[in-house]
Design a protein around this motif. Structure first.
Motif, PDB file in Angstrom:
ATOM      1  N   ILE A   1     -10.860 -16.862   7.290  1.00 42.02           N
ATOM      2  CA  ILE A   1     -11.587 -15.566   7.036  1.00 42.02           C
ATOM      3  C   ILE A   1     -11.042 -14.991   6.373  1.00 42.02           C
ATOM      4  CG2 ILE A   1     -10.239 -13.434   8.286  1.00 42.02           C
ATOM      5  CD1 ILE A   1     -10.419 -14.150  11.232  1.00 42.02           C
ATOM      6  N   TYR A   2      -9.847 -15.913   5.901  1.00 44.40           N
ATOM      7  CA  TYR A   2      -9.257 -15.200   4.228  1.00 44.40           C
ATOM      8  C   TYR A   2      -9.423 -16.184   3.646  1.00 44.40           C
ATOM      9  CZ  TYR A   2      -5.143 -13.431   6.804  1.00 44.40           C
ATOM     10  OH  TYR A   2      -4.068 -12.549   7.304  1.00 44.40           O
ATOM     11  N   GLY A   3     -10.416 -17.356   3.443  1.00 45.00           N
ATOM     12  CA  GLY A   3     -10.844 -18.359   2.285  1.00 45.00           C
ATOM     13  C   GLY A   3     -12.592 -17.183   2.052  1.00 45.00           C
ATOM     14  N   ALA A   4     -13.477 -16.353   3.475  1.00 50.47           N
ATOM     15  CA  ALA A   4     -14.395 -15.296   2.845  1.00 50.47           C
ATOM     16  C   ALA A   4     -14.234 -14.295   2.895  1.00 50.47           C
ATOM     17  CB  ALA A   4     -15.087 -15.240   4.212  1.00 50.47           C
ATOM     18  N   ARG A   5     -12.472 -13.300   3.100  1.00 47.45           N
ATOM     19  CA  ARG A   5     -12.729 -12.720   2.562  1.00 47.45           C
ATOM     20  C   ARG A   5     -11.227 -11.954   1.035  1.00 47.45           C
ATOM     21  NH1 ARG A   5     -15.208  -7.757   4.592  1.00 47.45           N
ATOM     22  NH2 ARG A   5     -13.484  -6.471   4.644  1.00 47.45           N
ATOM     23  N   THR A   6     -10.609 -13.109   0.942  1.00 48.90           N
ATOM     24  CA  THR A   6      -9.922 -12.915  -0.359  1.00 48.90           C
ATOM     25  C   THR A   6     -10.580 -13.445  -1.426  1.00 48.90           C
ATOM     26  OG1 THR A   6      -7.940 -13.425   1.454  1.00 48.90           O
ATOM     27  CG2 THR A   6      -7.562 -13.597  -0.755  1.00 48.90           C
ATOM     28  N   LYS A   7     -10.348 -12.741  -2.295  1.00 46.37           N
ATOM     29  CA  LYS A   7     -11.769 -12.915  -3.177  1.00 46.37           C
ATOM     30  C   LYS A   7     -10.885 -14.202  -4.124  1.00 46.37           C
ATOM     31  CE  LYS A   7     -12.205  -9.841  -7.386  1.00 46.37           C
ATOM     32  NZ  LYS A   7     -12.405  -8.731  -7.694  1.00 46.37           N
TER      33      LYS A   7
ATOM     34  N   ALA B   1      -8.530  -0.750  -0.470  1.00 44.69           N
ATOM     35  CA  ALA B   1      -6.971  -0.995  -0.143  1.00 44.69           C
ATOM     36  C   ALA B   1      -7.613  -1.190   1.919  1.00 44.69           C
ATOM     37  CB  ALA B   1      -6.423   0.588   0.429  1.00 44.69           C
ATOM     38  N   LEU B   2      -7.736  -0.561   2.538  1.00 42.89           N
ATOM     39  CA  LEU B   2      -8.449  -0.985   3.531  1.00 42.89           C
ATOM     40  C   LEU B   2      -9.291  -2.840   3.426  1.00 42.89           C
ATOM     41  CD1 LEU B   2     -10.358   2.144   4.840  1.00 42.89           C
ATOM     42  CD2 LEU B   2      -7.607   1.300   5.323  1.00 42.89           C
ATOM     43  N   SER B   3      -9.840  -3.049   2.436  1.00 38.05           N
ATOM     44  CA  SER B   3     -10.251  -3.816   2.370  1.00 38.05           C
ATOM     45  C   SER B   3      -9.632  -5.371   2.223  1.00 38.05           C
ATOM     46  CB  SER B   3     -11.069  -4.753   1.272  1.00 38.05           C
ATOM     47  OG  SER B   3     -10.856  -4.322   0.148  1.00 38.05           O
ATOM     48  N   THR B   4      -8.120  -5.087   1.501  1.00 39.22           N
ATOM     49  CA  THR B   4      -6.901  -6.079   1.625  1.00 39.22           C
ATOM     50  C   THR B   4      -6.103  -6.086   2.780  1.00 39.22           C
ATOM     51  OG1 THR B   4      -5.395  -4.062   0.768  1.00 39.22           O
ATOM     52  CG2 THR B   4      -6.599  -5.143  -0.366  1.00 39.22           C
ATOM     53  N   CYS B   5      -6.073  -5.233   3.940  1.00 44.65           N
ATOM     54  CA  CYS B   5      -6.081  -5.582   5.392  1.00 44.65           C
ATOM     55  C   CYS B   5      -6.898  -5.974   6.336  1.00 44.65           C
ATOM     56  CB  CYS B   5      -5.659  -4.587   5.576  1.00 44.65           C
ATOM     57  SG  CYS B   5      -4.446  -3.634   4.883  1.00 44.65           S
TER      58      CYS B   5
ATOM     59  N   PHE C   1      -5.375   7.341   3.568  1.00 44.76           N
ATOM     60  CA  PHE C   1      -6.469   8.643   3.935  1.00 44.76           C
ATOM     61  C   PHE C   1      -5.896   9.512   2.745  1.00 44.76           C
ATOM     62  CE2 PHE C   1      -7.879   6.250   7.547  1.00 44.76           C
ATOM     63  CZ  PHE C   1      -9.211   6.148   7.490  1.00 44.76           C
ATOM     64  N   ARG C   2      -4.617   9.600   2.980  1.00 43.50           N
ATOM     65  CA  ARG C   2      -4.478  10.136   1.498  1.00 43.50           C
ATOM     66  C   ARG C   2      -4.177  10.060  -0.003  1.00 43.50           C
ATOM     67  NH1 ARG C   2       1.869  10.152   3.621  1.00 43.50           N
ATOM     68  NH2 ARG C   2       1.481  11.198   5.686  1.00 43.50           N
ATOM     69  N   LEU C   3      -4.908   8.844   0.053  1.00 48.42           N
ATOM     70  CA  LEU C   3      -6.090   9.331  -1.539  1.00 48.42           C
ATOM     71  C   LEU C   3      -6.886   9.831  -1.869  1.00 48.42           C
ATOM     72  CD1 LEU C   3      -5.592   4.766  -1.226  1.00 48.42           C
ATOM     73  CD2 LEU C   3      -4.041   7.052  -1.858  1.00 48.42           C
ATOM     74  N   ALA C   4      -7.150   9.603  -3.137  1.00 52.00           N
ATOM     75  CA  ALA C   4      -8.196  11.166  -3.480  1.00 52.00           C
ATOM     76  C   ALA C   4      -9.030  10.217  -3.649  1.00 52.00           C
ATOM     77  CB  ALA C   4      -7.712  11.199  -4.638  1.00 52.00           C
ATOM     78  N   SER C   5      -9.753   9.213  -4.281  1.00 54.07           N
ATOM     79  CA  SER C   5     -10.743   8.274  -4.659  1.00 54.07           C
ATOM     80  C   SER C   5     -10.977   7.511  -3.067  1.00 54.07           C
ATOM     81  CB  SER C   5     -10.380   7.540  -5.552  1.00 54.07           C
ATOM     82  OG  SER C   5     -11.919   6.359  -5.244  1.00 54.07           O
ATOM     83  N   SER C   6     -12.540   7.563  -2.672  1.00 50.30           N
ATOM     84  CA  SER C   6     -13.059   7.258  -1.461  1.00 50.30           C
ATOM     85  C   SER C   6     -12.964   5.297  -1.852  1.00 50.30           C
ATOM     86  CB  SER C   6     -14.829   7.291  -1.126  1.00 50.30           C
ATOM     87  OG  SER C   6     -15.389   7.188  -2.387  1.00 50.30           O
ATOM     88  N   GLU C   7     -13.374   4.926  -3.314  1.00 50.35           N
ATOM     89  CA  GLU C   7     -13.186   4.230  -3.688  1.00 50.35           C
ATOM     90  C   GLU C   7     -12.184   3.034  -3.596  1.00 50.35           C
ATOM     91  OE1 GLU C   7     -13.896   0.894  -7.960  1.00 50.35           O
ATOM     92  OE2 GLU C   7     -14.540   3.020  -7.900  1.00 50.35           O
ATOM     93  N   ALA C   8     -10.705   3.464  -3.596  1.00 49.49           N
ATOM     94  CA  ALA C   8      -9.520   3.686  -3.491  1.00 49.49           C
ATOM     95  C   ALA C   8      -8.670   3.091  -2.172  1.00 49.49           C
ATOM     96  CB  ALA C   8      -8.568   4.208  -4.034  1.00 49.49           C
TER      97      ALA C   8
ATOM     98  N   ILE D   1       1.199  -1.196  -0.010  1.00 52.80           N
ATOM     99  CA  ILE D   1      -0.535  -0.250   0.072  1.00 52.80           C
ATOM    100  C   ILE D   1       0.819   1.273   0.127  1.00 52.80           C
ATOM    101  CG2 ILE D   1      -1.387   1.178   1.351  1.00 52.80           C
ATOM    102  CD1 ILE D   1      -2.784  -1.495   2.315  1.00 52.80           C
ATOM    103  N   CYS D   2       1.874   1.591   0.909  1.00 48.75           N
ATOM    104  CA  CYS D   2       3.057   2.384   0.744  1.00 48.75           C
ATOM    105  C   CYS D   2       4.139   2.305  -0.054  1.00 48.75           C
ATOM    106  CB  CYS D   2       3.189   2.412   2.710  1.00 48.75           C
ATOM    107  SG  CYS D   2       2.285   2.308   3.312  1.00 48.75           S
TER     108      CYS D   2
END
Length: 312
Positions: free
Chosen positions: A293-299, A239-243, A228-235, A128-129
């Motif tokens: 958790i990873y099975g449910a959250r990782t596409k 990013a947060l969903s991957t964490c 939170f510096r990213l301009a797009s709310s979708e981005a 992410i960084c």
């Protein structure tokens, strides 16, 4: 029976009495524990079968996840079968050396898991960084070295424990009020000075758990600032969903471990059966929940699981 030496008594075996005060409920408690153990084996084996054969999954996050699954499978096999034998068959005896081996593997594997969780936090930080440097930083060679480092770190820090326990005298009792050989549970029943053992346990906890938690917190603080510096709310959401899965795994891994650690040293008013039940959940819940958790959250993993079910 106690084997006598000139300076100390060392038991030939220990007696694990299970959960004091809840003996009549142990059989019924064993049923959900057995179900959790089965789910642990199925879930983590499925994760390995999904990740290891597929080249597309040979990426840092999935390789770390496969390390986590291997550690969880070995850790569960180290403790749960014996606990079920205690509850089902009243098989309370455990050989002295077998107890030390179980103690070593329980805590060494916990440290290995903590190292992998720290590596996964670093993986998310780089992704992410510093996304443009991700593939150059986290190469397969580096990931393999991290895996070896996790094994060495856990084994190195836990290696002194069996030798420090061997020097203790157990002249009062060989009965351990627990379902497995936890370090402090074994140390507490000794009748000689255990200061070195207690200092060692506290030092290791600070050097592993405390350091790892601080580093994970620093990593996620940097991630949050970047997101939170990213301009797009979708981005930001992506990013947060991957964490999210990793944060869930961290919480279910560290919270029970810290509770057990502090209860042994400061929780004298907490009933013994409460501590033992939570210590059992600490070794049962994270290994069972990690693949879920990873099975449910990782596409990607979720898609692969659906394909596997469709093929079967």
């Amino acid at each position: 029976m106690l084997a006598q030496n000139e300076s100390f008594y060392r038991p030939e075996n220990f007696i694990l009495i299970g959960i004091p005060g809840l003996e009549v409920a142990e059989f019924w408690m064993s049923i959900p524990m057995c179900v959790m153990y089965i789910l642990t084996i199925l879930g983590n084996t499925a994760m390995l079968l999904i990740i290891m054969p597929q080249e597309t999954f040979h990426k840092p996050m999935y390789l770390f996840l496969s390390m986590l699954s291997i550690i969880d499978l070995v850790a569960s096999a180290t403790t749960t079968p014996k606990i079920l034998c205690i509850f089902w068959f009243n098989d309370n005896e455990i050989d002295f050396n077998a107890c030390l081996a179980q103690l070593f593997f329980i805590h060494a594997l916990s440290m290995m898991e903590s190292t992998v969780l720290l590596a996964m936090a670093f993986d998310r930080y780089v992704a992410i960084c510093h996304p443009l440097r991700y593939t150059s930083i986290l190469t397969n060679n580096i990931i393999a070295k991290i895996g070896v480092l996790a094994m060495i770190r856990g084994s190195f820090f836990m290696a002194p424990a069996p030798f420090l326990i061997r020097r203790l005298s157990y002249c009062r009792t060989n009965v351990i009020a627990h379902t497995y050989c936890e370090h402090m549970a074994v140390v507490k029943i000794a009748c000689t000075d255990t200061t070195i053992n207690q200092v060692y346990g506290l030092t290791v906890a600070l050097l592993v758990i405390a350091v790892d938690i601080i580093c994970i917190t620093v990593s996620y603080s940097a991630i949050v600032r970047t997101v939170f510096r990213l301009a797009s709310s979708e981005a930001r959401h992506k990013a947060l969903s991957t964490c999210a899965p990793h944060i869930c795994v961290i919480l279910i891994s560290y919270v029970p471990a810290l509770f057990s650690f502090f209860t042994h040293r400061f929780g004298h008013n907490i009933p013994l059966h409460v501590h033992i039940i939570l210590a059992n959940l600490y070794i049962l819940i994270p290994p069972m929940c990690n693949p879920m958790i990873y099975g449910a959250r990782t596409k990607e993993i979720r898609k692969r699981i659906i394909v596997m079910f469709q093929e079967s």
